[in-house]
Scaffold this active site. Sequence first.
Site, PDB file in Angstrom:
ATOM      1  N   PRO A  79      23.797 -13.744   5.094  1.00  0.00           N
ATOM      2  CA  PRO A  79      23.445 -13.879   3.672  1.00  0.00           C
ATOM      3  C   PRO A  79      24.572 -13.396   2.761  1.00  0.00           C
ATOM      4  CG  PRO A  79      22.196 -12.098   4.713  1.00  0.00           C
ATOM      5  CD  PRO A  79      22.931 -12.802   5.797  1.00  0.00           C
TER       6      PRO A  79
ATOM      7  N   ARG B 253      24.100 -35.927   8.960  1.00  0.00           N
ATOM      8  CA  ARG B 253      23.745 -37.134   8.198  1.00  0.00           C
ATOM      9  C   ARG B 253      24.935 -37.687   7.403  1.00  0.00           C
ATOM     10  NH1 ARG B 253      21.978 -36.997   3.271  1.00  0.00           N
ATOM     11  NH2 ARG B 253      20.261 -38.445   3.524  1.00  0.00           N
TER      12      ARG B 253
ATOM     13  N   ASP C 165      23.088 -39.706  -2.985  1.00  0.00           N
ATOM     14  CA  ASP C 165      22.216 -38.538  -2.806  1.00  0.00           C
ATOM     15  C   ASP C 165      22.497 -37.492  -3.873  1.00  0.00           C
ATOM     16  OD1 ASP C 165      20.643 -39.136  -0.649  1.00  0.00           O
ATOM     17  OD2 ASP C 165      21.973 -38.235   0.839  1.00  0.00           O
TER      18      ASP C 165
HETATM   19  C1  SAM Z   1      17.718 -10.042   8.822  1.00  0.00           C
HETATM   20  S1  SAM Z   1      19.257 -10.843   8.707  1.00  0.00           S
HETATM   21  C2  SAM Z   1      20.347  -9.504   8.434  1.00  0.00           C
HETATM   22  C3  SAM Z   1      20.647  -9.259   6.985  1.00  0.00           C
HETATM   23  C4  SAM Z   1      21.575  -8.084   6.741  1.00  0.00           C
HETATM   24  N1  SAM Z   1      20.894  -6.836   7.038  1.00  0.00           N
HETATM   25  C5  SAM Z   1      22.021  -8.092   5.292  1.00  0.00           C
HETATM   26  O1  SAM Z   1      21.294  -7.531   4.456  1.00  0.00           O
HETATM   27  O2  SAM Z   1      23.062  -8.684   4.966  1.00  0.00           O
HETATM   28  C6  SAM Z   1      19.580 -11.334  10.351  1.00  0.00           C
HETATM   29  C7  SAM Z   1      20.494 -12.548  10.507  1.00  0.00           C
HETATM   30  O3  SAM Z   1      19.911 -13.665   9.890  1.00  0.00           O
HETATM   31  C8  SAM Z   1      20.914 -14.552   9.436  1.00  0.00           C
HETATM   32  N2  SAM Z   1      20.683 -14.814   7.999  1.00  0.00           N
HETATM   33  C9  SAM Z   1      19.795 -14.205   7.207  1.00  0.00           C
HETATM   34  N3  SAM Z   1      19.817 -14.716   5.966  1.00  0.00           N
HETATM   35  C10 SAM Z   1      20.735 -15.684   5.967  1.00  0.00           C
HETATM   36  C11 SAM Z   1      21.232 -16.567   4.968  1.00  0.00           C
HETATM   37  N4  SAM Z   1      20.766 -16.550   3.732  1.00  0.00           N
HETATM   38  N5  SAM Z   1      22.192 -17.452   5.317  1.00  0.00           N
HETATM   39  C12 SAM Z   1      22.687 -17.479   6.581  1.00  0.00           C
HETATM   40  N6  SAM Z   1      22.264 -16.659   7.574  1.00  0.00           N
HETATM   41  C13 SAM Z   1      21.307 -15.768   7.270  1.00  0.00           C
HETATM   42  C14 SAM Z   1      22.256 -13.880   9.706  1.00  0.00           C
HETATM   43  O4  SAM Z   1      22.828 -14.445  10.872  1.00  0.00           O
HETATM   44  C15 SAM Z   1      21.869 -12.433   9.896  1.00  0.00           C
HETATM   45  O5  SAM Z   1      22.772 -11.744  10.735  1.00  0.00           O
END
Ligand code: SAM
Length: 227
Positions: free
Chosen positions: A89, A154, A169
């Site tokens: 994230p 796609r 799109d």
């Molecule tokens: C619970 S999340 C960890 C978040 C982390 N503690 C933080 O606050 O940045 C677990 C995993 O979900 C994935 N993840 C969660 N949200 C995401 C997002 N918005 N985009 C991409 N991957 C995400 C990532 O691979 C991350 O390591």
Amino acid sequence: MRIDVLTLFPEMFVSPLSTSILKRAQDKGLIDIVLTNIRDFATDNYRKVDDKPYGGGPGMVMMPGPVFDCDEYVQKLSPEKGRVILLTPQGQKFNQKKACQLSKEKRLILIAGKYEGFDERIRIGLGAEQISIGDYVLSGGELAAMVIIDTIVRLLPGALGDEDSPKDDSFSQGLLEYPQYTRPEVFRGMKVPDILLSGDHKKIAEWRHQQALERTKKYRPDLLKME
Ligand SMILES: C[S@@+](CC[C@H](N)C(=O)[O-])C[C@H]1O[C@@H](n2cnc3c(N)ncnc32)[C@H](O)[C@@H]1O
């Protein structure tokens, strides 16, 4: 194109990858999607891939060893060096422009996290690009990987029935797509706009462009402010 996914839950990909456009694209040989389980690179008898955070705090953190070993193994599966993407994230926000860029790559390696996320040395040591699919926190990177895979596939030539489908799109030209209608001509008192029944393709194209502009102004004015 080849996409490798490093994940602790390869089973989550079974249904999306065996359905509809993603399945067809693989059957046609447009894309090779290879799943590798990070847990197979754990080194202890418990197949442990996570541990408590140094400094205390909630949850568990993904250990660097299994992710590094898994990445090194996966890199060797194909002579094409993969562009490594860490799903987090905290990464750059994914959008259609990014999807378009990534769809031109020969190989991508997507790394899905779990628990409280990655030990920081994974980010530093792999030198990976970081991508987020939006400003919210998922419980794992698997759904993010699927969103990225679906969006990219796609765009591959031959993946959709009609080559021109992605052209209009939403987001492709910086606008939302124009309104679409199909049969019946009148549904519960709502009629298809006359212009779409006129057969005048030039006028229809002008109308659609105008409609795309108007709905973008109304629903997503932020898109018109972007470069
Ligand atoms: C619970 S999340 C960890 C978040 C982390 N503690 C933080 O606050 O940045 C677990 C995993 O979900 C994935 N993840 C969660 N949200 C995401 C997002 N918005 N985009 C991409 N991957 C995400 C990532 O691979 C991350 O390591």
